[in-house]
Motif scaffolding. Structure first.
Motif, mmCIF file in Angstrom:
data_model
loop_
_atom_site.group_PDB
_atom_site.id
_atom_site.type_symbol
_atom_site.label_atom_id
_atom_site.label_comp_id
_atom_site.label_asym_id
_atom_site.label_seq_id
_atom_site.Cartn_x
_atom_site.Cartn_y
_atom_site.Cartn_z
ATOM 1 N N SER A 243 0.827 -1.217 0.000
ATOM 2 C CA SER A 243 0.000 0.000 0.000
ATOM 3 C C SER A 243 0.858 1.263 0.000
ATOM 4 O O SER A 243 0.442 2.294 -0.516
ATOM 5 C CB SER A 243 -0.958 -0.012 1.182
ATOM 6 O OG SER A 243 -0.243 0.132 2.375
ATOM 7 N N SER A 244 2.115 1.186 0.569
ATOM 8 C CA SER A 244 2.965 2.380 0.553
ATOM 9 C C SER A 244 3.424 2.699 -0.874
ATOM 10 O O SER A 244 3.453 3.863 -1.285
ATOM 11 C CB SER A 244 4.158 2.184 1.477
ATOM 12 O OG SER A 244 4.866 1.034 1.100
ATOM 13 N N ASP A 245 3.776 1.636 -1.649
ATOM 14 C CA ASP A 245 4.171 1.861 -3.048
ATOM 15 C C ASP A 245 2.982 2.343 -3.863
ATOM 16 O O ASP A 245 3.113 3.219 -4.720
ATOM 17 C CB ASP A 245 4.712 0.566 -3.669
ATOM 18 C CG ASP A 245 5.999 0.125 -3.025
ATOM 19 O OD1 ASP A 245 6.652 0.983 -2.412
ATOM 20 O OD2 ASP A 245 6.343 -1.063 -3.121
ATOM 21 N N ALA A 246 1.807 1.760 -3.592
ATOM 22 C CA ALA A 246 0.618 2.134 -4.341
ATOM 23 C C ALA A 246 0.274 3.601 -4.115
ATOM 24 O O ALA A 246 -0.104 4.306 -5.055
ATOM 25 C CB ALA A 246 -0.559 1.247 -3.932
ATOM 26 N N SER A 247 0.457 4.093 -2.864
ATOM 27 C CA SER A 247 0.115 5.496 -2.597
ATOM 28 C C SER A 247 1.048 6.437 -3.338
ATOM 29 O O SER A 247 0.627 7.483 -3.830
ATOM 30 C CB SER A 247 0.129 5.767 -1.091
ATOM 31 O OG SER A 247 1.429 5.656 -0.593
ATOM 32 N N VAL A 248 2.352 6.039 -3.457
ATOM 33 C CA VAL A 248 3.288 6.856 -4.234
ATOM 34 C C VAL A 248 2.857 6.887 -5.698
ATOM 35 O O VAL A 248 2.850 7.936 -6.350
ATOM 36 C CB VAL A 248 4.727 6.320 -4.101
ATOM 37 C CG1 VAL A 248 5.654 7.025 -5.071
ATOM 38 C CG2 VAL A 248 5.230 6.499 -2.691
ATOM 39 N N LEU A 249 2.458 5.701 -6.229
ATOM 40 C CA LEU A 249 2.026 5.632 -7.632
ATOM 41 C C LEU A 249 0.771 6.460 -7.878
ATOM 42 O O LEU A 249 0.623 7.066 -8.943
ATOM 43 C CB LEU A 249 1.769 4.176 -8.032
ATOM 44 C CG LEU A 249 2.931 3.447 -8.685
ATOM 45 C CD1 LEU A 249 2.502 2.046 -9.089
ATOM 46 C CD2 LEU A 249 3.422 4.198 -9.914
ATOM 47 N N VAL A 250 -0.146 6.485 -6.891
ATOM 48 C CA VAL A 250 -1.361 7.292 -7.031
ATOM 49 C C VAL A 250 -0.990 8.761 -7.186
ATOM 50 O O VAL A 250 -1.483 9.460 -8.086
ATOM 51 C CB VAL A 250 -2.295 7.091 -5.814
ATOM 52 C CG1 VAL A 250 -3.395 8.129 -5.797
ATOM 53 C CG2 VAL A 250 -2.878 5.704 -5.828
ATOM 54 N N ILE A 251 -0.061 9.229 -6.320
ATOM 55 C CA ILE A 251 0.368 10.632 -6.388
ATOM 56 C C ILE A 251 0.996 10.915 -7.749
ATOM 57 O O ILE A 251 0.684 11.924 -8.400
ATOM 58 C CB ILE A 251 1.364 10.938 -5.235
ATOM 59 C CG1 ILE A 251 0.629 10.911 -3.902
ATOM 60 C CG2 ILE A 251 2.023 12.285 -5.436
ATOM 61 C CD1 ILE A 251 1.534 11.124 -2.714
ATOM 62 N N ILE A 252 1.868 9.989 -8.224
ATOM 63 C CA ILE A 252 2.543 10.181 -9.512
ATOM 64 C C ILE A 252 1.524 10.252 -10.646
ATOM 65 O O ILE A 252 1.614 11.108 -11.528
ATOM 66 C CB ILE A 252 3.568 9.053 -9.745
ATOM 67 C CG1 ILE A 252 4.763 9.226 -8.808
ATOM 68 C CG2 ILE A 252 4.030 9.022 -11.186
ATOM 69 C CD1 ILE A 252 5.752 8.100 -8.850
ATOM 70 N N THR A 253 0.528 9.346 -10.607
ATOM 71 C CA THR A 253 -0.493 9.343 -11.657
ATOM 72 C C THR A 253 -1.198 10.681 -11.737
ATOM 73 O O THR A 253 -1.366 11.251 -12.823
ATOM 74 C CB THR A 253 -1.533 8.240 -11.377
ATOM 75 O OG1 THR A 253 -0.863 7.044 -11.056
ATOM 76 C CG2 THR A 253 -2.430 8.029 -12.573
ATOM 77 N N LEU B 146 -7.213 22.658 -6.964
ATOM 78 C CA LEU B 146 -5.991 23.362 -6.563
ATOM 79 C C LEU B 146 -5.402 22.815 -5.275
ATOM 80 O O LEU B 146 -4.199 22.892 -5.057
ATOM 81 C CB LEU B 146 -6.281 24.866 -6.390
ATOM 82 C CG LEU B 146 -6.634 25.611 -7.678
ATOM 83 C CD1 LEU B 146 -7.073 27.019 -7.364
ATOM 84 C CD2 LEU B 146 -5.458 25.630 -8.624
ATOM 85 N N ILE B 147 -6.247 22.297 -4.385
ATOM 86 C CA ILE B 147 -5.756 21.816 -3.097
ATOM 87 C C ILE B 147 -5.155 20.415 -3.186
ATOM 88 O O ILE B 147 -4.112 20.166 -2.588
ATOM 89 C CB ILE B 147 -6.881 21.904 -2.038
ATOM 90 C CG1 ILE B 147 -7.203 23.369 -1.744
ATOM 91 C CG2 ILE B 147 -6.504 21.201 -0.765
ATOM 92 C CD1 ILE B 147 -5.998 24.185 -1.319
ATOM 93 N N PRO B 148 -5.739 19.473 -3.945
ATOM 94 C CA PRO B 148 -5.031 18.199 -4.136
ATOM 95 C C PRO B 148 -3.702 18.404 -4.858
ATOM 96 O O PRO B 148 -3.425 19.490 -5.372
ATOM 97 C CB PRO B 148 -5.996 17.384 -5.000
ATOM 98 C CG PRO B 148 -7.318 17.939 -4.689
ATOM 99 C CD PRO B 148 -7.098 19.392 -4.487
ATOM 100 N N ILE B 149 -2.889 17.349 -4.906
ATOM 101 C CA ILE B 149 -1.539 17.426 -5.472
ATOM 102 C C ILE B 149 -1.562 17.900 -6.929
ATOM 103 O O ILE B 149 -0.557 18.398 -7.443
ATOM 104 C CB ILE B 149 -0.845 16.048 -5.328
ATOM 105 C CG1 ILE B 149 0.663 16.151 -5.461
ATOM 106 C CG2 ILE B 149 -1.395 15.032 -6.284
ATOM 107 C CD1 ILE B 149 1.345 16.715 -4.259
ATOM 108 N N THR B 150 -2.726 17.797 -7.603
ATOM 109 C CA THR B 150 -2.854 18.267 -8.984
ATOM 110 C C THR B 150 -2.553 19.766 -9.084
ATOM 111 O O THR B 150 -1.997 20.223 -10.084
ATOM 112 C CB THR B 150 -4.263 18.011 -9.512
ATOM 113 O OG1 THR B 150 -5.205 18.436 -8.532
ATOM 114 C CG2 THR B 150 -4.496 16.557 -9.825
ATOM 115 N N GLY B 151 -2.913 20.543 -8.039
ATOM 116 C CA GLY B 151 -2.655 21.975 -8.040
ATOM 117 C C GLY B 151 -1.172 22.270 -8.022
ATOM 118 O O GLY B 151 -0.698 23.192 -8.692
#
Lengths: 116, 149
Positions: free
Chosen positions: B55-65, B91-96
């Protein structure tokens, strides 16, 4: 159930930001900086880890998690390497996000032309 | 040119600034932000179940996606239109964060690689990194000396 929690947490964080945006003269830059600091403070008292268990990816996505990851990596290294670990572990967990953001925006900038 | 007092001027300014419907904004942002969170959770489950990731790797991949998606949408000019509708929900999520970096890189592209992209890519995201690192170091130090690591 975790989907509902993710919806609620991410939605409420965005809603708070929008309320601040609408009622003050602060820009999105001010608010993201403020939220990063809030994320750091929540992690100092181990609150953010509980939120992560409760809301899953809904708590990973907002910018507050950036602050959480900064101090979390820092504290992890501090427990292993002592005081110097505070500095060496700072970007340990956020490195992937920052690196990909820099690399992707550099190469995509070469491809895309600004519209106006 | 007639003389007007400060209060009158403020009144005129207030009358002509576009009035936004705050309630409608709030509802749209809450729902759109919530949907972003649910999408992230679905994506994370997909990565965990179909690619057998921790789940730690998956969360990094989610952010990257989300970062790569935001960069591509900014490149096509779609992201700015979406921000006009969904506002803080994007704007508040990492997409911003990714959008701010990509748009400042694109804006200064024509000024060259070093003086343009190089010196301006962190123009908008620099504040997030600065205050993140400074506050993490400050509070980390307090916690290290008071509570131990």
């Amino acid at each position: 159930m975790i989907y509902v929690n993710a919806f609620l947490f991410c939605g409420i964080v965005c809603l708070i930001a929008q309320i601040i945006l609408d009622n003050t003269t602060l820009t999105p830059g001010h608010i993201t900086s403020l939220f990063v600091i809030i994320g750091v403070i929540l992690d100092v008292f181990n609150i953010y880890d509980k939120i992560l268990l409760w809301a899953g990816a809904g708590a990973i996505l907002p910018i507050t998690s950036f602050g959480h990851l900064l101090i979390h990596g820092s504290m992890d290294f501090a427990s292993d390497y002592g005081f110097i670990g505070l500095a060496t572990g700072m970007f340990n967990l956020t490195a992937a996000g920052i690196s990909i953001a820099i690399v992707a925006s550099f190469f995509l900038t070469l491809i895309f032309k600004p519209k106006d | 040119m007639e003389n007007i007092s400060k209060e009158e001027y403020q009144k005129i300014v207030k009358k002509h600034t576009p009035h936004e419907d705050r309630l409608k904004n709030g509802i749209i942002v809450f729902i759109a932000g919530g949907i972003m969170g649910v999408l992230a959770q679905i994506l994370m489950q997909v990565y965990i179940n179909f690619f057998n990731l921790a789940s730690s790797d998956a969360s990094v991949l989610v952010i990257i996606t989300f970062i790569v998606l935001a960069c591509i949408l900014t490149g096509f000019g779609v992201f700015d239109k979406l921000v006009r509708i969904f506002k803080a929900a994007l704007l508040i999520p990492i997409t911003g964060f990714a959008h701010a970096m990509m748009s400042s890189a694109m804006e200064y592209r024509k000024e060259g690689f070093v003086t343009g992209i190089g010196s301006n890519i962190f123009k908008l995201t620099g504040t997030v990194i600065l205050y993140g690192v400074v506050s993490a170091y400050f509070f980390g130090m307090i916690r290290y000396f008071i509570m131990g690591a």
